[in-house]
Scaffold this motif. Sequence first.
Motif, PDB file in Angstrom:
ATOM      1  N   ARG A 165     -10.680  -4.815  -5.025  1.00  0.00           N
ATOM      2  CA  ARG A 165     -10.657  -3.535  -4.314  1.00  0.00           C
ATOM      3  C   ARG A 165     -11.332  -3.678  -2.944  1.00  0.00           C
ATOM      4  NH1 ARG A 165     -13.528  -0.591  -7.696  1.00  0.00           N
ATOM      5  NH2 ARG A 165     -11.811  -0.530  -9.159  1.00  0.00           N
ATOM      6  N   GLU A 166     -12.482  -4.358  -2.912  1.00  0.00           N
ATOM      7  CA  GLU A 166     -13.197  -4.554  -1.644  1.00  0.00           C
ATOM      8  C   GLU A 166     -12.388  -5.402  -0.674  1.00  0.00           C
ATOM      9  OE1 GLU A 166     -16.983  -6.193  -2.725  1.00  0.00           O
ATOM     10  OE2 GLU A 166     -17.615  -4.354  -3.734  1.00  0.00           O
ATOM     11  N   ASN A 188      -9.580  -3.260   0.709  1.00  0.00           N
ATOM     12  CA  ASN A 188     -10.145  -2.307   1.672  1.00  0.00           C
ATOM     13  C   ASN A 188     -10.511  -2.988   2.989  1.00  0.00           C
ATOM     14  OD1 ASN A 188      -9.832  -0.115  -0.013  1.00  0.00           O
ATOM     15  ND2 ASN A 188     -11.902  -0.243  -0.836  1.00  0.00           N
ATOM     16  N   ARG A 223      -7.349  -3.283   4.787  1.00  0.00           N
ATOM     17  CA  ARG A 223      -6.891  -1.951   5.208  1.00  0.00           C
ATOM     18  C   ARG A 223      -7.630  -1.475   6.459  1.00  0.00           C
ATOM     19  NH1 ARG A 223      -3.748   1.111   1.767  1.00  0.00           N
ATOM     20  NH2 ARG A 223      -3.674   0.429  -0.391  1.00  0.00           N
ATOM     21  N   GLU A 224      -8.908  -1.852   6.581  1.00  0.00           N
ATOM     22  CA  GLU A 224      -9.711  -1.429   7.723  1.00  0.00           C
ATOM     23  C   GLU A 224      -9.368  -2.196   8.997  1.00  0.00           C
ATOM     24  OE1 GLU A 224     -13.763  -1.742   6.422  1.00  0.00           O
ATOM     25  OE2 GLU A 224     -13.509  -0.153   4.925  1.00  0.00           O
ATOM     26  N   GLN A 263      -2.485  -2.794   8.851  1.00  0.00           N
ATOM     27  CA  GLN A 263      -2.317  -1.402   8.439  1.00  0.00           C
ATOM     28  C   GLN A 263      -0.859  -0.989   8.251  1.00  0.00           C
ATOM     29  OE1 GLN A 263      -4.602   1.143  11.021  1.00  0.00           O
ATOM     30  NE2 GLN A 263      -6.546   0.412  10.197  1.00  0.00           N
ATOM     31  N   HIS A 296       1.552  -0.882  -4.874  1.00  0.00           N
ATOM     32  CA  HIS A 296       0.112  -0.689  -5.056  1.00  0.00           C
ATOM     33  C   HIS A 296      -0.327  -0.686  -6.524  1.00  0.00           C
ATOM     34  CE1 HIS A 296      -0.118   0.032  -0.783  1.00  0.00           C
ATOM     35  NE2 HIS A 296       0.831   0.933  -0.903  1.00  0.00           N
TER      36      HIS A 296
END
Length: 188
Positions: free
Chosen positions: A27-28, A31, A34-35, A40, A75
């Motif tokens: 998950r990290e 993320n 994603r950041e 993106q 996802h």
Amino acid sequence: MRHFLIPFVFLLSALGVSAQAWADEYRETVNMFREAEAPQPYFKSAYGYAVFPTIGKGGFIVGGAYGEGRVYKHHKYMGTTSMAQASVGFQLGGQAYSQIIFFEDQRAYDEFTSGNFEFSAQAAVVAITAGASAEAGTKGTGASVSGGQNNARTSADYYRGMATFIIAKGGLMYEASLAGQKFTFTPK
């Protein structure tokens, strides 16, 4: 009987914590990608992706890399994958990086998850953050250093229906080598 239950309960709780930590690592990593600005659009339009929280790479003339990851379709977690890489040429050092591979469509996803998939040396990899050997990936074409995202290449094109991004985690690797990545997939 009670003497056997206490260690068993402790083992089960430890495995539960370990499984949770493992899930958090994925998950990290997702993320973190994603950041970053470059990937993106891929999260919005890709059919699926494979994420590798840590790939370790090292070499002295002959080198290799290995990492384990997860594959997602729309996802949703679909199974596990592993990556192995062998390389030959001038190389010295070691590094760790995170990698994500986006699948443009079902054909690319099916090709990757068919069992054994290989990226050739022509596949492009985009380094998102600063790091030595910013082109660390399947090409192995040279050592470079980026001062930050503004100085790194920040866009990717699909190659065989896949786009790959990496984020350097640490280490230093000098290389001018030829390499390819081989992936395996195991459904959950």
